[in-house]
Scaffold this active site. Structure first.
Site, PDB file in Angstrom:
ATOM      1  N   HIS A 162       0.828  -1.203   0.000  1.00 57.77           N
ATOM      2  CA  HIS A 162       0.000   0.000   0.000  1.00 57.77           C
ATOM      3  C   HIS A 162       0.867   1.260   0.000  1.00 57.77           C
ATOM      4  CE1 HIS A 162      -4.006  -1.906   0.865  1.00 57.77           C
ATOM      5  NE2 HIS A 162      -3.180  -2.898   1.131  1.00 57.77           N
ATOM      6  N   ASP A 212      -6.185   5.722   1.178  1.00 56.08           N
ATOM      7  CA  ASP A 212      -6.140   4.298   0.865  1.00 56.08           C
ATOM      8  C   ASP A 212      -7.533   3.694   0.754  1.00 56.08           C
ATOM      9  OD1 ASP A 212      -3.995   1.938   0.873  1.00 56.08           O
ATOM     10  OD2 ASP A 212      -5.790   1.218   1.917  1.00 56.08           O
ATOM     11  N   GLY A 272      -5.223 -12.806  -0.751  1.00 58.52           N
ATOM     12  CA  GLY A 272      -5.902 -11.588  -1.201  1.00 58.52           C
ATOM     13  C   GLY A 272      -6.313 -11.551  -2.660  1.00 58.52           C
ATOM     14  N   ASP A 273      -5.907 -10.491  -3.336  1.00 59.98           N
ATOM     15  CA  ASP A 273      -6.305 -10.228  -4.722  1.00 59.98           C
ATOM     16  C   ASP A 273      -5.471 -10.988  -5.742  1.00 59.98           C
ATOM     17  OD1 ASP A 273      -3.929  -8.957  -4.149  1.00 59.98           O
ATOM     18  OD2 ASP A 273      -4.396  -7.138  -5.268  1.00 59.98           O
TER      19      ASP A 273
END
Length: 468
Positions: free
Chosen positions: A21, A117, A382-383
């Site tokens: 991030h 974010d 996750g993604d």
């Protein structure tokens, strides 16, 4: 009509937890600076990892003109269900968000935009609305993943029992590719999706580190209301280019990277292996990866990580203890293995690197696209399966779907070696990777998509100021 319109736009940025991030936020900040914006960087403190702390310090050393604001968080809450330190930091930032109001109100000149974010929409949106500040999120994954995020509330009730999720005009996502925490009711991850996704329509825009040549069809579907009606504009502001400040210094000395070893290898002959900054691979699987790399017959540069947070690596076992002495001996004959932070963009840009065994975190995917390096996708969390599918469908990588998520099964070295050979021997994969590189370079060039989008945003901000 006001004659005192400022020529410089003031943009504040608030990243969240983890290098995945933080890095895109800092690259976006550098891009805004190149486009004559005044930037304020708000960093949640303390950071989870040492790598985040060092990168923030290096960024401010490289860009002293950036206004630095530290956002001191309330301590973690005993009732937070997750044990993942990065998820706990997400929760702490959300819980501390009310402390932002006086920080933002004190900024001068007034903000043209606030970019924050993707994990912080619900708690921060009311603050920005009350201050009258134009608000955007940076979605730190792919446009494909954003389409799933925005569409999720409409299928949430049935997602755990359905075999697939059909995203209109974008893709069909099998249940096995949905991030596992979303299948757990009341997990922090699913709460963020359920609370934040419906509020997307209240944003002034969404920025994504992607570009036309990679996800043009997805951006078009999102902006034409095919996925969810009444979304704000979705801006493909990528590819974010790796920056000089990322060469992290430790004790005043630039951290060593294995470039000298790469210099001695033939062009396109080396496999680079890394599963990102926060994926801790189990000890048994690490040893099978080592076996697979040796079996592949290719030279390799492998970054080993067996702790989630880098601070925990300090004083821990060396590589011989992690890999075993016998395997370590065989590895030394074939490649180089390190157990520390490396400058990934410097490695991927090296002419000797011909393939990338990757978890398919989005920053890694974009970096591989920028340097034209084929990917052997091995999603962990996750993604990453949604990203791996994008690479696989694009033809510039391979993905063994049967290997599952991290820890679901032990993938044997023989399989790993064969998969590496499959990628490295497929000329069409290399050609497609070169095409993706050319598209990425075009998007980032003068007059390219990224520059056009940034200029369009500046025009929006200018009109907002003139209106006020």
């Amino acid at each position: 009509m006001s004659l005192l319109v400022p020529t410089t736009h003031h943009v504040a940025l608030l990243p969240s937890s983890g290098m995945g991030h933080l890095t895109p936020f800092l690259r976006l900040a550098a891009l805004l600076l190149q486009n004559q914006c005044h930037v304020t960087l708000i960093t949640p403190q303390p950071t989870v990892s040492k790598a985040e702390e060092l990168l923030i310090s290096q960024f401010h050393s490289s860009f002293p003109q950036v206004n630095k604001l530290e956002f001191h968080l309330l301590p973690s809450h005993d009732t937070d269900a997750s044990t993942d330190p990065f998820y706990l930091q997400f929760a702490s930032i959300r819980r501390s968000s009310h402390l932002l109001s006086p920080l933002l109100a004190s900024l001068s000149p007034p903000l043209s935009a606030f970019i924050f974010d993707m994990t912080l929409i619900s708690p921060i949106l009311p603050i920005l609305e009350s201050l009258g500040v134009p608000h955007y999120i940076l979605f730190t994954s792919s446009a494909s993943m954003f389409s799933f995020f925005s569409y999720f509330p409409s299928v949430a009730a049935s997602v755990s029992s359905s075999d697939v999720v059909e995203i209109p005009e974008v893709d069909t996502i099998p249940r096995s590719s949905i991030p596992p925490p979303l299948l757990i009711p009341n997990s922090l991850f699913s709460k963020i999706f359920m609370e934040d996704s419906p509020k997307l329509k209240k944003l002034h825009g969404v920025l994504i580190n992607t570009f036309e040549g990679l996800e043009g069809n997805v951006l078009e579907a999102l902006n034409n209301g095919k996925v969810v009606k009444e979304l704000p504009p979705i801006y493909g502001v990528g590819p974010f280019v790796p920056c000089e400040f990322e060469k992290i210094e430790q004790n005043g000395v630039t951290s060593a990277t294995p470039v000298s070893w790469l210099d001695d290898q033939p062009d396109g002959s080396v496999i680079y292996v890394s599963f990102g900054s926060r994926t801790a691979v189990g000890r048994d699987q690490i040893r099978e990866i080592g076996e697979g790399l040796v079996r592949s017959g290719y030279k390799f540069l492998w970054v080993v990580k067996d702790k989630k947070v880098d601070r925990e690596e300090e004083g821990e076992e060396g590589l011989e203890e992690v890999l075993g002495f016998e395997l370590m001996k065989r590895i030394k004959e074939n490649g180089l293995v390190v157990k520390k932070w490396v400058d990934q963009s410097e490695i991927l840009s090296h002419k000797s690197v011909g393939g990338f065994v990757s978890h398919c975190g989005w920053n890694s995917v974009i970096e591989a696209a920028w340097f034209g390096v084929p990917i052997m996708g091995w999603p962990q969390i996750g993604d990453q399966k949604i990203n791996a599918e994008l690479v696989s469908k694009g033809g510039w990588g391979v993905w063994k779907k049967e290997w599952g998520w991290e820890g679901e099964c032990l993938v044997k070295g023989e399989e790993i070696g064969e998969a590496i050979k499959e990628m490295m021997n497929d000329e069409s994969v290399g050609m497609k990777a070169t095409q993706i590189k050319e598209a990425a370079r075009e998007a980032a060039s003068v007059g390219g998509g990224s520059k056009v989008v940034i200029q369009a945003l500046k025009e929006v901000w200018k009109k907002k100021v003139e209106k006020n």
